[in-house]
Write a protein that holds these residues in place. Structure first.
Motif, PDB file in Angstrom:
ATOM      1  N   GLU A  27       0.740  -1.147   0.112  1.00 59.70           N
ATOM      2  CA  GLU A  27      -0.130   0.002   0.049  1.00 59.70           C
ATOM      3  C   GLU A  27       0.688   1.235   0.046  1.00 59.70           C
ATOM      4  O   GLU A  27       0.496   2.230  -0.760  1.00 59.70           O
ATOM      5  CB  GLU A  27      -0.702  -0.125   1.114  1.00 59.70           C
ATOM      6  N   GLY A  28       1.894   1.365   0.977  1.00 57.49           N
ATOM      7  CA  GLY A  28       2.760   2.350   0.986  1.00 57.49           C
ATOM      8  C   GLY A  28       3.715   2.682  -0.255  1.00 57.49           C
ATOM      9  O   GLY A  28       3.955   3.711  -0.565  1.00 57.49           O
ATOM     10  N   VAL A  29       3.808   1.573  -1.006  1.00 58.47           N
ATOM     11  CA  VAL A  29       4.790   1.941  -2.169  1.00 58.47           C
ATOM     12  C   VAL A  29       4.198   1.741  -3.478  1.00 58.47           C
ATOM     13  O   VAL A  29       4.828   1.847  -4.567  1.00 58.47           O
ATOM     14  CB  VAL A  29       5.942   0.808  -2.002  1.00 58.47           C
ATOM     15  N   GLY A  30       2.731   1.455  -3.504  1.00 59.89           N
ATOM     16  CA  GLY A  30       2.173   1.389  -4.742  1.00 59.89           C
ATOM     17  C   GLY A  30       2.463   0.003  -5.553  1.00 59.89           C
ATOM     18  O   GLY A  30       2.839  -0.117  -6.680  1.00 59.89           O
ATOM     19  N   GLY A  31       2.444  -1.133  -4.698  1.00 58.42           N
ATOM     20  CA  GLY A  31       2.509  -2.601  -5.339  1.00 58.42           C
ATOM     21  C   GLY A  31       1.635  -3.447  -4.813  1.00 58.42           C
ATOM     22  O   GLY A  31       0.750  -3.184  -4.376  1.00 58.42           O
ATOM     23  N   THR A  32       2.040  -4.696  -5.016  1.00 68.27           N
ATOM     24  CA  THR A  32       1.060  -5.795  -4.535  1.00 68.27           C
ATOM     25  C   THR A  32       1.761  -6.550  -3.041  1.00 68.27           C
ATOM     26  O   THR A  32       3.027  -6.537  -3.249  1.00 68.27           O
ATOM     27  CB  THR A  32       0.553  -6.871  -5.518  1.00 68.27           C
ATOM     28  N   PRO A  33       1.101  -7.037  -2.419  1.00 72.43           N
ATOM     29  CA  PRO A  33       1.445  -7.904  -1.093  1.00 72.43           C
ATOM     30  C   PRO A  33       2.266  -9.224  -1.660  1.00 72.43           C
ATOM     31  O   PRO A  33       3.520  -9.163  -1.233  1.00 72.43           O
ATOM     32  CB  PRO A  33       0.328  -8.220  -0.636  1.00 72.43           C
ATOM     33  N   ALA A  34       1.806  -9.737  -2.847  1.00 77.67           N
ATOM     34  CA  ALA A  34       2.384 -10.921  -3.108  1.00 77.67           C
ATOM     35  C   ALA A  34       3.994 -10.510  -3.889  1.00 77.67           C
ATOM     36  O   ALA A  34       4.936 -11.365  -3.501  1.00 77.67           O
ATOM     37  CB  ALA A  34       1.793 -11.678  -4.340  1.00 77.67           C
ATOM     38  N   GLN A  35       3.972  -9.099  -4.499  1.00 80.03           N
ATOM     39  CA  GLN A  35       5.124  -8.799  -5.107  1.00 80.03           C
ATOM     40  C   GLN A  35       6.225  -8.463  -3.964  1.00 80.03           C
ATOM     41  O   GLN A  35       7.561  -8.962  -3.979  1.00 80.03           O
ATOM     42  CB  GLN A  35       4.909  -7.621  -5.890  1.00 80.03           C
ATOM     43  N   VAL A  36       5.823  -7.818  -2.841  1.00 84.67           N
ATOM     44  CA  VAL A  36       6.599  -7.442  -1.782  1.00 84.67           C
ATOM     45  C   VAL A  36       7.327  -8.823  -1.294  1.00 84.67           C
ATOM     46  O   VAL A  36       8.388  -8.986  -0.941  1.00 84.67           O
ATOM     47  CB  VAL A  36       5.778  -6.856  -0.539  1.00 84.67           C
ATOM     48  N   ARG A  37       6.207  -9.792  -0.798  1.00 79.61           N
ATOM     49  CA  ARG A  37       6.858 -11.277  -0.349  1.00 79.61           C
ATOM     50  C   ARG A  37       7.822 -11.872  -1.137  1.00 79.61           C
ATOM     51  O   ARG A  37       8.967 -12.345  -0.617  1.00 79.61           O
ATOM     52  CB  ARG A  37       5.703 -12.152   0.111  1.00 79.61           C
ATOM     53  N   LYS A  38       7.378 -11.912  -2.475  1.00 82.16           N
ATOM     54  CA  LYS A  38       8.263 -12.519  -3.458  1.00 82.16           C
ATOM     55  C   LYS A  38       9.892 -11.906  -3.472  1.00 82.16           C
ATOM     56  O   LYS A  38      10.842 -12.292  -3.283  1.00 82.16           O
ATOM     57  CB  LYS A  38       7.693 -12.633  -4.670  1.00 82.16           C
ATOM     58  N   ASP A  39       9.765 -10.538  -3.351  1.00 81.18           N
ATOM     59  CA  ASP A  39      10.948  -9.775  -3.601  1.00 81.18           C
ATOM     60  C   ASP A  39      11.754 -10.200  -2.229  1.00 81.18           C
ATOM     61  O   ASP A  39      13.075 -10.209  -2.432  1.00 81.18           O
ATOM     62  CB  ASP A  39      10.511  -8.364  -3.633  1.00 81.18           C
ATOM     63  N   LEU A  40      11.203 -10.054  -1.101  1.00 78.83           N
ATOM     64  CA  LEU A  40      12.031 -10.335   0.154  1.00 78.83           C
ATOM     65  C   LEU A  40      12.550 -11.601   0.045  1.00 78.83           C
ATOM     66  O   LEU A  40      13.726 -12.130   0.515  1.00 78.83           O
ATOM     67  CB  LEU A  40      10.862  -9.954   1.103  1.00 78.83           C
ATOM     68  N   ALA A  41      11.779 -12.617  -0.370  1.00 78.22           N
ATOM     69  CA  ALA A  41      12.090 -14.003  -0.373  1.00 78.22           C
ATOM     70  C   ALA A  41      13.143 -14.359  -0.764  1.00 78.22           C
ATOM     71  O   ALA A  41      13.964 -15.393  -0.547  1.00 78.22           O
ATOM     72  CB  ALA A  41      10.818 -14.765  -0.807  1.00 78.22           C
TER      73      ALA A  41
END
Lengths: 209, 209
Positions: A39-53
């Motif tokens: 929400e804060g960066v204009g993306g999707t939750p799945a994307q965030v998790r995948k990036d970090l993973a």
DNA sequence: GACTGTGAAGCCATTCACAGCT
DNA sequence: AGCTGTGAATGGCTTCACAGTC
């Protein structure tokens, strides 16, 4: 954690996550979910998790991520735990703007000098930074452990500047604002920033409708 | 020619091709092959041909492309046959640099005014451009047929500025240099330019080795 | 012979959907 | 119940390879 090929887009987003988390951290928030980051960066939750993973398991199931800890991890990944010595070549308008740009300082990039071939500028200061002649550049780079150069000279001089930077054997990366393709040995990282391209894509997208 | 979805990366490259062709045209060169364009912009011949083929058949087999004609076609695609009226919001360092940036003028973007909320700046000129108060912005946009706004204010004010621009009903695109996600109705095009992200990707790529 | 235009193949990135923890 | 981590599915972009044209 897997040692796979990391998409470049992932690295760019990590940079954005980190800056966002720095702000969140200042608000004193302790935990955050992938959805809130998205929400804060204009993306999707799945994307965030995948990036970090790609880099590890930083979160806690059912809870989310510890803001401070996650930001620390990301900054480590991006090589931002240390500060970088940076020089700027081209004391024109854009160079002047960048030399004063807070964002660079805040994120660990110290611009320590500016170089220009205009002898009317050499010897003066630009926003508190000394302006030296390009002929002094190689020596300065080697003496001051400079590893990144930001090129803001006109297109026609950019390759010459790049050649000097490459010769120093100290420079590891170049951020190039000149609208020209630089020929650089591949052990040196180059990133081009093209300001007009962005406006032109905007123009295209507007007209398309 | 197919009316397919055009990759955004293709549009970005068209912009680069066009600027490159403008230079080639000035040298008086008449024809050019996809391979030569690729060489000039740092890409591959197949990529160049594919990008162009989205929009038509501009070349001649066995010969290549007519430089002038191809450039004209691309500029048409990008919406650069007309000139755009642009305003800049934020008369700080970056705004100052951009207001003077030749590349925008050369490519058809006229920055016609600068806006700022600092009353010490309002009424002065910035590189020959008038600086007005933000309170006058909406009226100015509507009276002067301004369709693009470039935001160079600090992150905390960016959304407020965007809200005013959106209200004008004249602005069709926003180029945002503030490191923050703007909430904007989707009929208005937004592009974010993030200067620190580029440095941080550079940092990552250097450290990775 | 040279070079474009393009379907097909290959590659890379994003999204989905759910198992696994807390 | 809530949220992460991740294989699998999907979608999109790039590269290949060659037929078509000059």
């Amino acid at each position: 954690m897997k040692e796979l090929k990391i998409p470049e887009a992932t690295v760019s987003r990590l940079s954005v996550y980190s800056r966002y988390l720095t702000g969140v951290e200042k608000q004193g928030i302790v935990n955050i979910s992938s959805g809130e980051i998205a929400e804060g960066v204009g993306g999707t939750p799945a994307q965030v998790r995948k990036d970090l993973a790609y880099f590890g398991e930083f979160g806690t199931r059912g809870v989310g991520y510890n803001v401070k800890q996650l930001n620390h991890e990301i900054m480590g990944i991006l090589g931002l735990k240390k500060r970088w010595n940076v020089i700027l070549i081209g004391a024109g308008n854009l160079g002047s703007a960048l030399s004063q740009y807070r964002g660079f300082q805040e994120r660990g990039f110290n611009i320590i000098a500016v170089f220009d071939n205009d002898m009317n500028k050499v010897g003066l200061k630009l926003n508190g930074l000394p302006i030296y002649a390009v002929s002094q550049m190689a020596e300065f780079v080697d003496k001051n452990d400079v590893s990144i150069g930001i090129i803001t000279v006109p297109a026609e001089y950019a390759q010459d500047i790049a050649d000097i930077l490459v010769e120093t054997q100290n420079i590891k990366g170049i951020l190039n604002f000149a609208p020209v393709v630089l020929t650089i040995p591949e052990e040196i990282e180059v990133r081009d920033v093209d300001l007009t391209v962005n406006l032109e894509v905007l123009s295209y997208n507007i007209e398309k409708k």
